[in-house]
Design a protein around this motif. Structure first.
Motif, mmCIF file in Angstrom:
data_model
loop_
_atom_site.group_PDB
_atom_site.id
_atom_site.type_symbol
_atom_site.label_atom_id
_atom_site.label_comp_id
_atom_site.label_asym_id
_atom_site.label_seq_id
_atom_site.Cartn_x
_atom_site.Cartn_y
_atom_site.Cartn_z
ATOM 1 N N LEU A 233 0.831 -1.208 0.000
ATOM 2 C CA LEU A 233 0.000 0.000 0.000
ATOM 3 C C LEU A 233 0.862 1.254 0.000
ATOM 4 O O LEU A 233 0.555 2.238 -0.693
ATOM 5 C CB LEU A 233 -0.935 -0.007 1.213
ATOM 6 N N ILE A 234 1.957 1.219 0.781
ATOM 7 C CA ILE A 234 2.841 2.385 0.839
ATOM 8 C C ILE A 234 3.605 2.534 -0.481
ATOM 9 O O ILE A 234 3.792 3.642 -0.981
ATOM 10 C CB ILE A 234 3.805 2.253 2.039
ATOM 11 N N ARG A 235 4.031 1.381 -1.060
ATOM 12 C CA ARG A 235 4.732 1.465 -2.345
ATOM 13 C C ARG A 235 3.824 2.083 -3.417
ATOM 14 O O ARG A 235 4.242 2.965 -4.172
ATOM 15 C CB ARG A 235 5.177 0.065 -2.796
ATOM 16 N N ALA A 236 2.593 1.631 -3.451
ATOM 17 C CA ALA A 236 1.658 2.165 -4.447
ATOM 18 C C ALA A 236 1.335 3.632 -4.178
ATOM 19 O O ALA A 236 1.210 4.440 -5.110
ATOM 20 C CB ALA A 236 0.372 1.333 -4.440
ATOM 21 N N LEU A 237 1.215 3.981 -2.908
ATOM 22 C CA LEU A 237 0.905 5.367 -2.539
ATOM 23 C C LEU A 237 2.019 6.314 -2.973
ATOM 24 O O LEU A 237 1.761 7.417 -3.490
ATOM 25 C CB LEU A 237 0.698 5.438 -1.024
ATOM 26 N N SER B 100 10.944 7.588 -12.725
ATOM 27 C CA SER B 100 11.129 6.678 -13.866
ATOM 28 C C SER B 100 11.574 5.285 -13.440
ATOM 29 O O SER B 100 10.908 4.287 -13.743
ATOM 30 C CB SER B 100 12.135 7.275 -14.850
ATOM 31 N N ASP B 101 12.697 5.175 -12.740
ATOM 32 C CA ASP B 101 13.207 3.854 -12.363
ATOM 33 C C ASP B 101 12.256 3.133 -11.418
ATOM 34 O O ASP B 101 12.032 1.922 -11.545
ATOM 35 C CB ASP B 101 14.587 3.984 -11.722
ATOM 36 N N ASN B 102 11.706 3.871 -10.460
ATOM 37 C CA ASN B 102 10.793 3.237 -9.500
ATOM 38 C C ASN B 102 9.505 2.772 -10.177
ATOM 39 O O ASN B 102 8.944 1.737 -9.809
ATOM 40 C CB ASN B 102 10.456 4.226 -8.381
ATOM 41 N N LEU B 103 9.032 3.529 -11.163
ATOM 42 C CA LEU B 103 7.824 3.125 -11.877
ATOM 43 C C LEU B 103 8.081 1.858 -12.693
ATOM 44 O O LEU B 103 7.216 0.975 -12.771
ATOM 45 C CB LEU B 103 7.362 4.271 -12.796
ATOM 46 N N ARG B 104 9.279 1.756 -13.258
ATOM 47 C CA ARG B 104 9.614 0.556 -14.028
ATOM 48 C C ARG B 104 9.601 -0.681 -13.124
ATOM 49 O O ARG B 104 9.120 -1.755 -13.522
ATOM 50 C CB ARG B 104 10.977 0.744 -14.691
ATOM 51 N N HIS B 105 10.130 -0.536 -11.902
ATOM 52 C CA HIS B 105 10.098 -1.663 -10.960
ATOM 53 C C HIS B 105 8.674 -1.951 -10.494
ATOM 54 O O HIS B 105 8.300 -3.109 -10.294
ATOM 55 C CB HIS B 105 10.995 -1.368 -9.751
ATOM 56 N N ALA B 106 7.883 -0.891 -10.306
ATOM 57 C CA ALA B 106 6.507 -1.076 -9.816
ATOM 58 C C ALA B 106 5.650 -1.814 -10.840
ATOM 59 O O ALA B 106 4.745 -2.574 -10.475
ATOM 60 C CB ALA B 106 5.886 0.281 -9.493
ATOM 61 N N LEU B 107 5.915 -1.583 -12.135
ATOM 62 C CA LEU B 107 5.145 -2.277 -13.172
ATOM 63 C C LEU B 107 5.407 -3.781 -13.159
ATOM 64 O O LEU B 107 4.604 -4.559 -13.689
ATOM 65 C CB LEU B 107 5.492 -1.704 -14.552
ATOM 66 N N LYS B 108 6.541 -4.187 -12.534
ATOM 67 C CA LYS B 108 6.863 -5.614 -12.438
ATOM 68 C C LYS B 108 6.784 -6.104 -10.993
ATOM 69 O O LYS B 108 7.333 -7.164 -10.654
ATOM 70 C CB LYS B 108 8.268 -5.860 -12.990
ATOM 71 N N ASP B 109 6.133 -5.325 -10.136
ATOM 72 C CA ASP B 109 6.042 -5.671 -8.718
ATOM 73 C C ASP B 109 5.286 -6.987 -8.537
ATOM 74 O O ASP B 109 4.420 -7.348 -9.337
ATOM 75 C CB ASP B 109 5.331 -4.538 -7.965
ATOM 76 N N ARG B 110 5.612 -7.683 -7.454
ATOM 77 C CA ARG B 110 4.964 -8.972 -7.207
ATOM 78 C C ARG B 110 3.523 -8.798 -6.742
ATOM 79 O O ARG B 110 2.723 -9.738 -6.836
ATOM 80 C CB ARG B 110 5.754 -9.757 -6.158
ATOM 81 N N ASP B 111 3.172 -7.611 -6.221
ATOM 82 C CA ASP B 111 1.823 -7.385 -5.710
ATOM 83 C C ASP B 111 0.945 -6.763 -6.802
ATOM 84 O O ASP B 111 1.321 -5.749 -7.398
ATOM 85 C CB ASP B 111 1.877 -6.461 -4.487
ATOM 86 N N PRO B 112 -0.236 -7.318 -7.089
ATOM 87 C CA PRO B 112 -1.080 -6.763 -8.163
ATOM 88 C C PRO B 112 -1.585 -5.349 -7.874
ATOM 89 O O PRO B 112 -1.831 -4.582 -8.804
ATOM 90 C CB PRO B 112 -2.246 -7.764 -8.257
ATOM 91 N N TYR B 113 -1.728 -5.009 -6.577
ATOM 92 C CA TYR B 113 -2.195 -3.664 -6.243
ATOM 93 C C TYR B 113 -1.180 -2.615 -6.706
ATOM 94 O O TYR B 113 -1.547 -1.565 -7.236
ATOM 95 C CB TYR B 113 -2.423 -3.553 -4.735
#
Length: 728
Positions: A107-111, A129-142
Motif C-alpha cells: 500500500l505504501i509502495r503504491a501510494l 522513472s526507475d521506481n515506476l519501471r520496478h513497480a510495473l513488475k512488482d509482485r503485488d497486483p495492487y
C-alpha cells in the motif's frame, strides 16, 4: 480507524500559525502519533473547504518519516494538492519518496508511486522513472495496477520520456497479466494515451482481444467498461471473428450498471458492421431492446442519457425498439427535457401500424400547460402526417380540432405544419384553407405568418379574397421581419401571375416591389425585388412559369442523419458525444476522433459511407527563420539536406501482430485537393480555366446581355489622377 461521522469536528477553519504550533508540539510527546494525526486531519479538512494550507509545506513534509499508514496518506494528499506549486521545496520530499517506493507494505509502495505521478515536476519525474519501471513488475497486483495508471500520468507530463523509457511496451505486457484489475488498468492507461492526438496508435489483435474478454468476468464495473471500450480498437478481418466476439460479450447486456450496458451496446453496434449473418444481427437487435427500456426506469439524468443514445440507435437499427413505442409515452411528472426527448423518439418509431396510437397520445400532449412541449407536440402531429401517409387524414382532422380551440400558439404551430402537409400532398387538403383564413388575425409570430402568406400566394387562384387578405398583411410590410417580407414579396408576385388583369393585384404588386427595392435595407429582399420586377417587365409568362414551377414534395429524408456521420457517432455511445450528438473532437480540445476502419469484413453499405479519419499533423520542429536585421545564422549542409528530403514512409505492418504502432501524421490536404482536382477536371485549355477562376461571373455567359443600361462606363468630368485615387 475512526467511525463514520466522528471527523465532522475537524471541519472548522483554523489559522496557519496554530496548526504549525500544534505540529511542533506533537513532536515532543506523541509516541502513538495521536496528536500529529489530529492536526493533519484538521489541515486536510481545511484543504477540502478551500483554505490555502501551502505555507505549512515544510512542516507537513516532516511527518513523512512517521511509519503510520494513515499519516502517510494525509501527507501524500497534501503533496498532491500543493506539490506542483512548490517546485523549490519539492526536493525535500524526494528521499522519502524513494524510501517508500522500496517499503515492504505494498500500500505504501503504491501510494508513493501514485503521488509522484501527480507532481509533474522534472526532478520528481526523473526520480519516478526507475521506481515506476520496478513497480510495473512488482509482485503485488495492487502496486502493478496503480503503476499502470501512473504511466498515463507520466505520458501526459512528458510523452517523449515515457516512450524512450519503454513504459508503453511495459503497459502492453500488463494487458496479459494474470490479475483482471491489472489488465483493466493497463487497458485504461493505453486507451488514454491512444486518445491523445500526439500519442501512440493503440490497436488490438484477435489473440489479445480474446484474452481481454476472458478478464471481463473478474473485473470491476469500471474495468469491464474499459475492456469493452477497447474492443473498438480491434478491426475484424473476418465475419466469423466479429460474430464470435459479439456472442461472447452479449451476456453483459444483463449487467446492472447502466454504463456497462451502454458500453456493451456500443461494442455490439460496432461489431455488427463487420458481420454478414443476418439472423445473428436480428438476434442482437432483439436483445438490445430490453436493457435500453430498463434504463428508462432510472433517475431523470440517466433517462436523458439513455434517450439521447436511443435516438441515435433507432436511426441506425430501427428494429431494436420498433414494437416498444408505448414505453416512450410521457408521464405527467417527467421533466420537460425528458418529455421532449421522448416526443422525438415517438415520431421516429411511428409507422402505419401504431400511427393512431401515437396520434392519440400527441393530441393529449397538445392540451398540456407547458408551452414548449405543446408546440413540439403540435409540430409532431404534422410531421407524423408527412411521414405516414395512412395517418394523414386523421392528423389533418386533429390539427383542425386544435385550431378550433383558438389558443394562439397552438393555431400558429398548426398553420406552420399544415403548410408542409400541403407540399407533401398537393391537391388533397386545400379544402381546409377557409379554416386557416378565419384565424389569420391570430398569427403574430414570423414563421407562422410567413407560412400563412405562402398558402395565400400559392393558392391565390382558389381563394376569392386573396388580394384583400394580402393587402391587409402588407400594411405593416416595412415593420415585419425579413422572413415575412420575403414571403409577402413572393406571394404578391404569385397573386399578380394568377390575377394579372385585376387592378387590385397590379396595384398591390407595384406597391410591394417599390417598397422592396427602394425602402428596404435587407440586400436579399432588395435583390429579389429587382429580380421579380425585371422578370415581370420583360416576360410575365416566363415569370409565372418560374414562380409557380412545380416544387418537389417534402419528405422525411431530411430528418435522418447522414449514414456515415451516424456510424461515427455510434462509436461514442454512452459518452458526452452521444448526448450532444456531436463528435468529441468538435467540442473537446485535443480529443482524437473515431471512425470505422476498412477491412475485408466491413459490409458494403458501411464501406460506401466510410469517413476517413486522419490524425492531426503536428507542427514540425524545424527552426523558424525570420528575415530582419542582425547577424545571419549559418545553416549547415546536413540540415539543408534533411529539410529538403521527404521522410520515407513507415514500413507496412500487420495489425494482427502489432498492438502498438507509432503515430504517423497523414497529410490529407494534398490528397483531398488532388482528388477534387481530378473530379472537376474538364477539357478547357489551361489559360481559359485560369481566366475563369479569376472572373467570378465567367459561368454566367451572356445572362445580363440585354441590360446595356447597367453596363459600367468610364466616369466623365474627372482627371485621371483622381480616378487613380479611388482605386486601391
Amino acid at each position: 480507524m475512526s467511525q463514520p461521522g466522528q471527523d465532522a469536528k475537524f471541519f472548522q477553519r483554523g489559522k496557519i500559525e496554530e496548526f504549525r504550533a500544534e505540529l511542533h508540539a506533537a513532536e515532543a510527546k506523541d509516541k502513538k502519533f495521536v496528536k500529529r494525526k489530529t492536526v493533519l486531519k484538521k489541515i486536510v479538512a481545511n484543504i477540502t473547504m478551500g483554505t490555502d494550507m501551502s505555507p505549512l509545506f515544510p512542516d507537513v513534509v516532516q511527518c513523512l518519516g512517521t511509519p503510520l499508514l494513515e499519516i502517510k496518506k494525509m501527507v501524500y494528499l497534501f503533496l498532491v494538492s500543493y506539490g506542483r506549486s512548490k517546485p523549490d521545496q519539492i526536493h525535500l520530499v524526494i528521499p522519502n519518496f524513494l524510501q517508500d517506493c522500496n517499503d515492504r507494505n505494498p500500500l505504501i509502495r503504491a501510494l508513493a508511486i501514485r503521488t509522484m505521478s501527480y507532481i509533474p515536476i522534472p526532478v520528481v519525474t526523473e526520480a519516478l522513472s526507475d521506481n515506476l519501471r520496478h513497480a510495473l513488475k512488482d509482485r503485488d497486483p495492487y502496486v502493478r495496477k496503480t503503476a499502470a495508471i501512473c504511466v498515463a500520468k507520466l505520458y501526459s507530463a512528458d510523452p517523449r520520456k515515457a516512450e524512450r523509457g519503454g513504459f508503453v511496451e511495459l503497459l502492453r505486457d500488463l494487458m496479459l497479466d494474470s490479475n483482471a484489475t491489472v489488465v483493466a488498468n493497463a487497458v485504461a492507461a493505453l486507451s488514454e494515451i491512444g486518445d491523445r492526438q500526439d500519442g501512440v496508435i493503440f490497436k488490438l489483435n484477435l489473440a489479445t482481444a480474446n484474452k481481454l474478454l476472458a478478464a471481463i468476468p473478474e473485473s470491476s464495473e469500471w474495468g469491464q467498461i474499459y475492456i469493452l471500450d477497447s474492443l473498438l480498437r480491434y478491426v475484424p478481418e473476418r465475419h466469423a471473428d466479429a460474430e464470435m466476439m459479439a456472442e461472447r460479450i452479449i451476456v453483459q447486456l444483463q449487467h446492472g450498471n447502466s454504463a456497462v450496458i451502454l458500453t456493451t451496446i456500443k461494442a455490439l453496434l460496432y461489431l455488427m458492421n463487420y458481420m454478414e449473418n443476418r439472423q445473428l444481427i436480428d438476434y442482437i437487435c432483439k436483445k438490445m431492446g430490453p436493457p435500453l427500456v430498463t434504463l428508462l426506469s432510472s433517475g431523470p439524468e440517466v433517462q436523458y442519457v439513455a434517450l439521447r443514445n436511443i435516438l441515435l440507435i433507432i436511426q441506425r437499427r430501427p428494429t431494436v425498439l420498433k414494437n416498444d413505442v408505448r414505453v416512450f409515452f410521457c408521464k405527467y411528472n417527467d421533466p420537460i427535457y425528458i418529455k421532449l426527448a421522448k416526443l422525438e423518439i415517438m415520431y421516429r418509431l411511428a409507422r402505419a401500424e401504431n400511427a393512431k396510437e401515437v396520434l392519440a397520445e400527441l393530441q393529449e400532449y397538445a392540451s398540456e400547460v407547458d408551452l414548449d412541449f405543446v408546440r413540439k407536440a403540435v409540430r409532431s402531429i404534422g410531421r407524423l402526417a408527412i411521414k405516414v401517409e395512412a395517418a394523414a387524414d386523421d392528423c389533418i382532422q386533429a390539427l383542425l380540432d386544435l385550431i378550433e380551440t383558438k389558443v394562439t400558439y397552438v393555431v400558429q404551430e398548426a398553420v406552420i405544419v399544415i403548410k408542409d402537409i400541403f407540399r407533401r400532398y398537393p391537391g388533397k387538403y386545400e379544402g381546409i384553407i377557409p379554416n386557416l383564413c378565419e384565424n389569420i388575425d391570430a398569427l403574430d409570430e414570423p414563421e407562422a405568418k410567413a407560412s400563412m402568406i405562402w398558402i395565400l400566394g400559392q393558392y391565390a387562384s382558389i381563394i376569392d379574397n386573396a388580394d384583400e387578405l394580402l393587402d391587409d398583411l402588407c400594411y405593416t410590410f416595412l415593420e415585419e421581419s425579413t422572413e415575412v417580407q420575403l414571403a409577402l414579396l413572393t406571394a404578391t408576385v404569385k397573386l399578380f401571375v394568377y390575377k394579372s388583369r385585376a387592378d387590385k393585384a397590379k396595384e398591390l404588386v407595384h406597391k410591394v416591389l417599390k417598397w422592396a427595392t427602394e425602402e428596404a435595407d435587407n440586400p436579399d429582399l432588395r435583390d429579389r425585388g429587382f429580380m421579380y420586377w425585371r422578370m415581370l417587365a420583360i416576360n410575365p409568362t416566363v415569370a409565372g412559369e418560374i414562380v409557380l414551377s412545380e416544387k418537389p414534395p417534402i419528405t422525411t429524408d431530411s430528418d435522418r442523419m447522414d449514414r456515415g456521420a451516424l456510424d461515427q457517432l455510434l462509436l461514442h455511445t454512452g459518452t458526452l458525444g452521444s448526448v450532444y450528438h456531436k463528435n468529441p473532437e468538435t467540442f473537446i480540445r485535443n480529443a482524437a476522433g473515431k471512425a470505422l476502419k476498412d477491412s475485408p469484413a466491413l459490409n458494403a453499405h458501411s464501406r460506401a459511407v466510410l469517413i476517413p479519419l486522419a490524425r492531426t499533423q503536428l507542427p514540425s520542429m524545424a527552426p523558424i527563420v525570420v528575415a530582419g536585421p542582425g547577424p545571419t545564422e549559418r545553416s549547415t549542409e546536413p540540415q539543408t539536406q534533411s529539410s529538403s528530403v521527404a521522410p520515407s514512409p513507415p514500413s507496412k505492418t500487420d495489425d494482427d501482430t502489432d498492438l502498438l504502432t507509432q503515430s504517423q501524421p497523414v497529410p490529407t490536404s494534398q490528397t483531398s485537393s488532388s482528388n477534387d482536382q481530378d473530379e472537376t477536371e474538364d477539357d478547357e485549355p489551361p489559360h481559359t480555366r485560369q481566366a475563369n477562376n479569376l472572373d467570378p461571373y465567367s459561368n454566367l455567359d451572356n445572362a445580363f446581355g440585354s441590360y446595356l443600361a447597367d453596363e459600367p462606363r468610364p466616369m466623365a468630368g474627372r482627371r485621371h489622377a483622381e480616378e487613380d485615387d479611388l482605386l486601391f
